[in-house]
Design a protein around this motif. Structure first.
Motif, PDB file in Angstrom:
ATOM      1  N   GLY A 216       0.884  -1.320  -0.043  1.00 50.35           N
ATOM      2  CA  GLY A 216      -0.198   0.076  -0.175  1.00 50.35           C
ATOM      3  C   GLY A 216       0.812   1.647   0.583  1.00 50.35           C
ATOM      4  N   LYS A 217       1.743   1.139   0.485  1.00 51.90           N
ATOM      5  CA  LYS A 217       2.752   2.440   0.851  1.00 51.90           C
ATOM      6  C   LYS A 217       3.572   2.245  -0.370  1.00 51.90           C
ATOM      7  CE  LYS A 217       6.445   4.007   3.659  1.00 51.90           C
ATOM      8  NZ  LYS A 217       7.399   4.054   2.105  1.00 51.90           N
ATOM      9  N   ALA A 218       3.593   1.718  -1.138  1.00 53.82           N
ATOM     10  CA  ALA A 218       4.420   1.464  -2.629  1.00 53.82           C
ATOM     11  C   ALA A 218       4.071   2.121  -3.480  1.00 53.82           C
ATOM     12  CB  ALA A 218       4.344   0.191  -3.166  1.00 53.82           C
ATOM     13  N   ILE A 219       2.553   1.755  -2.968  1.00 56.20           N
ATOM     14  CA  ILE A 219       1.109   2.129  -4.656  1.00 56.20           C
ATOM     15  C   ILE A 219       0.741   3.509  -4.110  1.00 56.20           C
ATOM     16  CG2 ILE A 219      -0.886   2.148  -5.493  1.00 56.20           C
ATOM     17  CD1 ILE A 219      -0.835  -0.842  -4.448  1.00 56.20           C
ATOM     18  N   ALA A 220       0.604   4.198  -3.282  1.00 50.84           N
ATOM     19  CA  ALA A 220       0.704   5.791  -2.633  1.00 50.84           C
ATOM     20  C   ALA A 220       2.294   6.251  -3.309  1.00 50.84           C
ATOM     21  CB  ALA A 220       0.462   5.679  -1.230  1.00 50.84           C
ATOM     22  N   ASP A 221       3.353   5.639  -3.117  1.00 47.35           N
ATOM     23  CA  ASP A 221       4.361   6.723  -2.936  1.00 47.35           C
ATOM     24  C   ASP A 221       4.431   6.833  -5.294  1.00 47.35           C
ATOM     25  OD1 ASP A 221       4.989   6.801  -0.936  1.00 47.35           O
ATOM     26  OD2 ASP A 221       6.585   5.616  -0.942  1.00 47.35           O
ATOM     27  N   ARG A 222       3.948   5.952  -5.373  1.00 47.53           N
ATOM     28  CA  ARG A 222       4.007   5.753  -6.777  1.00 47.53           C
ATOM     29  C   ARG A 222       2.814   6.013  -7.743  1.00 47.53           C
ATOM     30  NH1 ARG A 222       3.216   5.320 -11.775  1.00 47.53           N
ATOM     31  NH2 ARG A 222       3.948   4.088 -13.303  1.00 47.53           N
ATOM     32  N   LEU A 223       1.875   6.283  -7.573  1.00 49.30           N
ATOM     33  CA  LEU A 223       0.550   7.528  -7.505  1.00 49.30           C
ATOM     34  C   LEU A 223       1.330   9.015  -7.413  1.00 49.30           C
ATOM     35  CD1 LEU A 223      -2.588   5.097  -6.721  1.00 49.30           C
ATOM     36  CD2 LEU A 223      -0.932   5.204  -9.007  1.00 49.30           C
ATOM     37  N   SER A 224       1.919   9.046  -6.259  1.00 51.11           N
ATOM     38  CA  SER A 224       2.341  10.397  -6.383  1.00 51.11           C
ATOM     39  C   SER A 224       3.221  11.034  -7.213  1.00 51.11           C
ATOM     40  CB  SER A 224       2.423  10.767  -4.420  1.00 51.11           C
ATOM     41  OG  SER A 224       3.451  12.082  -4.465  1.00 51.11           O
ATOM     42  N   GLN A 225       4.088   9.984  -7.470  1.00 48.17           N
ATOM     43  CA  GLN A 225       5.650  10.258  -8.047  1.00 48.17           C
ATOM     44  C   GLN A 225       5.267  10.426  -9.368  1.00 48.17           C
ATOM     45  OE1 GLN A 225       8.151   7.051  -8.278  1.00 48.17           O
ATOM     46  NE2 GLN A 225       8.542   7.203  -5.723  1.00 48.17           N
ATOM     47  N   ALA A 226       3.638  10.194 -10.037  1.00 48.87           N
ATOM     48  CA  ALA A 226       2.601  10.129 -10.861  1.00 48.87           C
ATOM     49  C   ALA A 226       2.190  11.244 -11.129  1.00 48.87           C
ATOM     50  CB  ALA A 226       2.051   8.977 -11.766  1.00 48.87           C
ATOM     51  N   GLY A 227       2.628  11.946 -10.271  1.00 45.23           N
ATOM     52  CA  GLY A 227       1.018  13.495 -10.683  1.00 45.23           C
ATOM     53  C   GLY A 227       0.082  13.939  -9.563  1.00 45.23           C
ATOM     54  N   ALA A 228      -0.023  12.384  -8.817  1.00 48.00           N
ATOM     55  CA  ALA A 228      -1.373  12.375  -9.087  1.00 48.00           C
ATOM     56  C   ALA A 228      -1.540  13.394  -6.836  1.00 48.00           C
ATOM     57  CB  ALA A 228      -2.271  11.004  -8.457  1.00 48.00           C
ATOM     58  N   THR A 229      -2.566  13.080  -6.485  1.00 51.19           N
ATOM     59  CA  THR A 229      -2.868  13.991  -4.854  1.00 51.19           C
ATOM     60  C   THR A 229      -2.962  12.465  -4.216  1.00 51.19           C
ATOM     61  OG1 THR A 229      -3.594  16.088  -5.548  1.00 51.19           O
ATOM     62  CG2 THR A 229      -4.106  14.724  -3.539  1.00 51.19           C
ATOM     63  N   VAL A 230      -2.758  12.661  -3.714  1.00 50.65           N
ATOM     64  CA  VAL A 230      -3.062  10.692  -3.177  1.00 50.65           C
ATOM     65  C   VAL A 230      -3.599  10.876  -1.424  1.00 50.65           C
ATOM     66  CG1 VAL A 230      -1.506   8.238  -2.002  1.00 50.65           C
ATOM     67  CG2 VAL A 230      -1.308   9.803  -4.148  1.00 50.65           C
ATOM     68  N   ILE A 231      -4.486  10.426  -0.721  1.00 46.13           N
ATOM     69  CA  ILE A 231      -4.979   9.710   0.016  1.00 46.13           C
ATOM     70  C   ILE A 231      -4.701   8.544   0.476  1.00 46.13           C
ATOM     71  CG2 ILE A 231      -7.081  10.152   2.061  1.00 46.13           C
ATOM     72  CD1 ILE A 231      -7.847  11.600  -1.048  1.00 46.13           C
ATOM     73  N   ILE A 232      -4.171   8.115   2.113  1.00 43.96           N
ATOM     74  CA  ILE A 232      -3.972   7.133   2.645  1.00 43.96           C
ATOM     75  C   ILE A 232      -4.788   6.938   3.757  1.00 43.96           C
ATOM     76  CG2 ILE A 232      -1.511   6.867   1.294  1.00 43.96           C
ATOM     77  CD1 ILE A 232      -0.538   7.741   4.813  1.00 43.96           C
ATOM     78  N   THR A 233      -4.957   5.499   3.814  1.00 45.44           N
ATOM     79  CA  THR A 233      -5.850   5.715   4.964  1.00 45.44           C
ATOM     80  C   THR A 233      -5.645   4.141   6.097  1.00 45.44           C
ATOM     81  OG1 THR A 233      -7.801   3.654   3.738  1.00 45.44           O
ATOM     82  CG2 THR A 233      -8.047   6.243   4.108  1.00 45.44           C
ATOM     83  N   ALA A 234      -5.118   4.390   7.373  1.00 37.24           N
ATOM     84  CA  ALA A 234      -4.928   3.072   7.964  1.00 37.24           C
ATOM     85  C   ALA A 234      -5.325   3.413   9.330  1.00 37.24           C
ATOM     86  CB  ALA A 234      -3.102   2.840   8.499  1.00 37.24           C
ATOM     87  N   ARG A 235      -5.429   2.123  10.700  1.00 37.62           N
ATOM     88  CA  ARG A 235      -5.409   2.975  12.081  1.00 37.62           C
ATOM     89  C   ARG A 235      -4.843   3.560  12.478  1.00 37.62           C
ATOM     90  NH1 ARG A 235      -7.243  -2.857  13.274  1.00 37.62           N
ATOM     91  NH2 ARG A 235      -5.831  -3.748  12.635  1.00 37.62           N
ATOM     92  N   ASN A 236      -3.723   3.291  12.320  1.00 35.30           N
ATOM     93  CA  ASN A 236      -2.606   4.025  12.453  1.00 35.30           C
ATOM     94  C   ASN A 236      -2.038   4.659  12.097  1.00 35.30           C
ATOM     95  OD1 ASN A 236      -2.634   2.427  14.765  1.00 35.30           O
ATOM     96  ND2 ASN A 236      -1.746   0.944  14.123  1.00 35.30           N
ATOM     97  N   GLN A 237      -0.864   6.348  12.318  1.00 29.90           N
ATOM     98  CA  GLN A 237      -0.567   6.914  11.640  1.00 29.90           C
ATOM     99  C   GLN A 237       0.903   6.086  10.752  1.00 29.90           C
ATOM    100  OE1 GLN A 237       0.201  10.827  11.073  1.00 29.90           O
ATOM    101  NE2 GLN A 237      -2.224  11.524  12.722  1.00 29.90           N
ATOM    102  N   PRO A 238       1.678   7.013   9.316  1.00 27.46           N
ATOM    103  CA  PRO A 238       2.461   6.776   9.419  1.00 27.46           C
ATOM    104  C   PRO A 238       3.429   6.428  10.329  1.00 27.46           C
ATOM    105  CG  PRO A 238       1.341   7.612   7.667  1.00 27.46           C
ATOM    106  CD  PRO A 238       0.563   7.899   9.432  1.00 27.46           C
TER     107      PRO A 238
END
Length: 264
Positions: free
Chosen positions: A26-48
């Motif tokens: 999930g973290k790798a996907i979020a980073d990949r989409l952010s690198q491609a220019g997207a505004t990325v929101i992530i969710t989880a129970r605990n802070q990164p």
């Protein structure tokens, strides 16, 4: 030397949500989409564990209806829309030992996180995508949907099989309305969660972690490429599927398992 990619801001202006986006794939996907220019929101129970100003974090327990509604409301109130939904949250916390070791609550908890969470989020975000006539929904399933490990992760395998079937059905319904729906089914990914699962199997079977890992490899029939996947390799596939380059792809399951599944 690792190969470098140029993403050319192909997701510029897109709003993306990645569930379970603080760790592992999930973290790798979020980073990949952010690198491609997207505004990325992530969710989880605990802070990164590591702060990242490029990612907008929402704390929520998506295994509950209240948690999913919190995410839907906050995303739409703050960003007004969602273009890309990556339902990555999932995992197994059930004990080993086969079907007799599992309680009703084991089954319920596993289905809540692995099947009902994406169903609820899709229900919250897909109508807006349909209204705009565009959007992409990705369901991260597992090869266990077809290759279950009965001794360790039976509820997880059943939930992922349900997710694969649901994803295909959803695609048939909403792809004609402009929303692409795809499934990505990884094999074994070397993540912190995978290591914890090996520890649980080792404890329940009174073996070492190394023996537990080998038992999983044996149960899978081996990995022809010789190793588990890296989270970044799964992220690269997802990055392609949500991009305009994959505009004709929908309703399909993409397996990324190093050749683990022994059939075609």
């Amino acid at each position: 030397m690792e190969q470098q990619f140029s993403f050319n801001d192909e997701l510029q202006g897109k709003i993306a949500l990645v569930t379970g986006g603080t760790k592992g794939a999930g973290k790798a996907i979020a980073d990949r989409l952010s690198q491609a220019g997207a505004t990325v929101i992530i969710t989880a129970r605990n802070q990164p564990e590591e702060a990242n100003k490029r990612l907008y974090f929402i704390s929520a327990d998506l295994s509950t209806a209240e948690g999913t509604q919190k995410v839907v409301s906050e995303v739409l109130n703050r960003f007004s829309k969602l273009d890309i939904l990556v339902n990555n949250l999932g995992g197994s916390e059930t004990p080993g030992g086969g079907f007799k070791a599992l309680t009703d609550q084991d089954w319920i908890n596993t289905f809540q996180a692995n099947l009902l969470a994406p169903v609820r989020l899709d229900r919250g975000f897909a109508p807006g995508m349909i209204e705009r006539g565009t959007g992409v929904i990705i369901h991260i399933a597992s090869i266990q949907g077809k290759l279950p490990l009965y001794d360790a992760t039976l509820p997880y395998a059943a939930a992922k099989a349900g997710l694969i079937n649901y994803s295909k059905s959803l695609s048939n319904e909403i792809s004609p309305k402009g929303v692409r729906v795809l499934t990505v089914s990884p094999g074994w990914i070397m993540t912190t969660a995978a290591n914890r699962m090996m520890e649980r199997i080792a404890e329940s079977s009174n073996t070492s972690v190394e023996q537990a890992a080998q038992s999983v490899m044996d149960a899978l029939g081996g990995i022809p490429i010789g190793r588990p996947a890296k989270p970044e390799e799964v992220a690269e596939l997802v990055g392609f599927l949500v991009s305009p380059r994959a505009g004709y792809l929908t309703g399909t399951e993409y397996v990324i398992d190093g050749g683990t599944i022994p059939t075609i």
